[in-house]
Design a protein around this motif. Structure first.
Motif, PDB file in Angstrom:
ATOM      1  N   SER A 139       0.807  -1.226   0.000  1.00  0.00           N
ATOM      2  CA  SER A 139       0.000   0.000   0.000  1.00  0.00           C
ATOM      3  C   SER A 139       0.834   1.268   0.000  1.00  0.00           C
ATOM      4  O   SER A 139       0.291   2.375  -0.068  1.00  0.00           O
TER       5      SER A 139
ATOM      6  N   THR B 132       2.472   2.610   2.483  1.00  0.00           N
ATOM      7  CA  THR B 132       2.141   3.372   3.693  1.00  0.00           C
ATOM      8  C   THR B 132       2.959   2.822   4.859  1.00  0.00           C
ATOM      9  O   THR B 132       3.517   1.722   4.781  1.00  0.00           O
TER      10      THR B 132
ATOM     11  N   VAL C 100     -12.310   1.271  13.755  1.00  0.00           N
ATOM     12  CA  VAL C 100     -11.807   1.528  12.401  1.00  0.00           C
ATOM     13  C   VAL C 100     -12.502   2.741  11.793  1.00  0.00           C
ATOM     14  O   VAL C 100     -13.610   3.114  12.186  1.00  0.00           O
ATOM     15  N   SER C 101     -11.823   3.381  10.848  1.00  0.00           N
ATOM     16  CA  SER C 101     -12.364   4.521  10.087  1.00  0.00           C
ATOM     17  C   SER C 101     -12.885   5.632  10.988  1.00  0.00           C
ATOM     18  O   SER C 101     -13.949   6.197  10.759  1.00  0.00           O
ATOM     19  N   ARG C 102     -12.104   5.950  12.020  1.00  0.00           N
ATOM     20  CA  ARG C 102     -12.450   7.062  12.898  1.00  0.00           C
ATOM     21  C   ARG C 102     -11.159   7.776  13.307  1.00  0.00           C
ATOM     22  O   ARG C 102     -10.098   7.142  13.389  1.00  0.00           O
TER      23      ARG C 102
ATOM     24  N   VAL D 269      -5.637   6.936  11.706  1.00  0.00           N
ATOM     25  CA  VAL D 269      -6.856   6.198  11.390  1.00  0.00           C
ATOM     26  C   VAL D 269      -6.517   4.767  10.994  1.00  0.00           C
ATOM     27  O   VAL D 269      -5.469   4.501  10.381  1.00  0.00           O
TER      28      VAL D 269
ATOM     29  N   PRO E 185      -7.768   2.122   8.565  1.00  0.00           N
ATOM     30  CA  PRO E 185      -8.659   2.085   7.403  1.00  0.00           C
ATOM     31  C   PRO E 185      -9.453   0.777   7.330  1.00  0.00           C
ATOM     32  O   PRO E 185      -8.890  -0.303   7.494  1.00  0.00           O
ATOM     33  N   ASP E 186     -10.748   0.893   7.111  1.00  0.00           N
ATOM     34  CA  ASP E 186     -11.594  -0.281   6.928  1.00  0.00           C
ATOM     35  C   ASP E 186     -11.627  -0.651   5.444  1.00  0.00           C
ATOM     36  O   ASP E 186     -11.194   0.125   4.575  1.00  0.00           O
TER      37      ASP E 186
ATOM     38  N   LEU F 115      -2.744   4.122  10.151  1.00  0.00           N
ATOM     39  CA  LEU F 115      -1.935   4.862   9.184  1.00  0.00           C
ATOM     40  C   LEU F 115      -1.243   6.035   9.856  1.00  0.00           C
ATOM     41  O   LEU F 115      -1.875   6.840  10.539  1.00  0.00           O
TER      42      LEU F 115
ATOM     43  N   SER G  93       2.831   8.379   4.573  1.00  0.00           N
ATOM     44  CA  SER G  93       2.843   7.818   3.214  1.00  0.00           C
ATOM     45  C   SER G  93       3.866   8.478   2.290  1.00  0.00           C
ATOM     46  O   SER G  93       3.960   8.112   1.127  1.00  0.00           O
TER      47      SER G  93
END
Length: 411
Positions: free
Chosen positions: A65, A67, A84-86, A116, A118-119, A146, A149
């Motif tokens: 990815s 990252t 996740v995703s928050r 975060v 990632p979902d 994450l 990057s």
């Protein structure tokens, strides 16, 4: 300090605070007029909350990815999919090789970046996640956040993104990769506390379990206007969410240490006097209970369930599977709490943590009853307990503060 409490290491007097060397345990004391052997009124609460700890070797560059992520190990009972995703913040301490302690807080300030986990998008998750049980859909080893990057512009180097992240950490904090071995860093929600509902009757935020009780306890002892008859003490502990293990937990000897210092007035104190003091003491385990969820009422025995906005929660016993690992308070102890609540016209309700075979849970109460003290759990109802954002009632919170203040001065 603003309320007149002084550091026990350097001052004497009737209003003292004890801070453990780790900074993770605190006791606040208002000495009473009566002898300590008559007993002490104590409020116990914990100030840790479920979160995601960084692993001791956390940094991994993912070539697939492009990252860099921080690997985590979740702390306490969580539902992994909720994290996740928050937006998440990194907080904690790093102990460097030279002994210097670095405080870290990134993500709580509005100008900070956040992190975060990632979902997976729904278009591609049917086989990977969708066909699995909810508890298995997001394994603990996939809770990787994450953190960067952008690679270093140098073709000779490997893991260029990781080196760029490490460069930032060294420039900003003087932290090297090896320093993570002796660090305690955690990912916590970066959300603000918000009012809930058109009527703004509730608040939603991270860590109501158990910081809502800790805050009410602190305000209660600080707001005492006159010297109490019995000495009043509040304790804050760490590590409750993992069973109160370790040297900063309620299983440590911090309670005995603080009470021994308070008893030491220049005269020798016998073991019998110390035990008499403990056995004459009363405590409240200031911890939260499970409120009835409007979407999932099934796990509750509604006759013995707590509701948001109905006041203080009195819990005679906790535990699970036939009261296993429980503090089962005596009728007389529960009766004393009822007397205080009714005398002060405090709104209250009885609470049990779900139906008999639905699960249950534990608090610190049993640890103090083992020491001979008499007490039980009194807190407030929480919705979405152990989620990144928990919900409490403002009315319940205020009534809880009123009860704690009344309990501390009970003769």
């Amino acid at each position: 300090k603003a309320y007149g409490f002084k550091d026990s290491n350097s001052d004497t007097g009737n209003k003292l605070y004890f801070l453990d060397d780790s900074g993770k345990m605190v006791a606040v004391v208002y000495k009473g007029m009566s002898s300590m052997e008559k007993g002490v009124n104590i409020l116990f609460s914990h100030i840790d909350s479920p979160c995601l700890h960084l692993k001791q070797i956390p940094i991994r560059e993912d070539s697939n990815s492009s990252t860099v992520v921080f690997k985590t190990h979740y702390y306490g009972g969580i539902k992994k999919y909720q994290w996740v995703s928050r937006p998440l913040a990194i907080v904690g301490v790093v102990s460097k090789a030279n002994g210097e302690i670095i405080d870290v807080s990134i993500g709580l300030d509005k100008e900070d970046p956040v992190f975060v986990i990632p979902d997976l998008l729904p278009h591609l998750s049917r086989k990977v996640q969708g066909d699995k049980k909810i508890a298995d859909a997001i394994p603990g080893e996939r809770l990787n956040a994450l953190v960067g990057s952008i690679p270093i512009d140098d073709k000779r180097l490997k893991q260029k993104i990781k080196l760029n992240v490490l460069g930032f950490l060294y420039t900003e904090y003087g932290i090297t990769e090896e320093d993570f071995i002796s660090a305690e860093l955690m990912l916590v929600p970066a959300d603000d506390v918000r009012d809930v509902g058109f009527d703004r009757s509730m608040t939603m935020g991270y860590g109501h379990d158990d910081k809502s009780c800790a805050y009410a306890s602190l305000r209660a002892v600080c707001d005492l206007k006159e010297m109490p008859d019995r000495t009043s003490v509040i304790f804050f502990f760490d590590k409750e969410e993992i069973g109160s293990e370790g040297d900063t937990s309620a299983n440590s000897n911090f309670v005995e240490y603080v009470l021994a210092v308070l008893q030491d007035n220049g005269d020798s104190v016998s073991i019998k006097q110390n035990l008499n003091m403990l056995r004459s003491s009363r405590f409240i385990s200031a911890d939260v209970g499970a409120g009835v969820n409007p979407n999932w009422p099934e796990p509750h025995d509604m006759i013995n369930a707590a509701k948001i906005g109905y006041g203080v929660c009195v819990t005679k016993f906790t535990g699970s599977g036939g009261k296993y690992m429980a503090n089962d308070a005596s009728a007389e102890t529960v009766g004393l709490v009822r007397q205080i609540l009714n005398k002060e016209d405090i709104r209250w309700q009885y609470e049990e943590l779900g139906k008999v075979d639905e699960g249950g849970g534990g608090t610190m109460a049993m640890l103090f009853s083992k020491r001979g003290m008499k007490g039980l759990d009194v807190g407030l109802a929480v919705l979405s307990m152990h989620a990144p954002s928990e919900i409490i009632s403002k009315v319940d919170h205020y009534e809880l503060y009123r009860f704690y203040r009344a309990f501390l001065v009970e003769e």
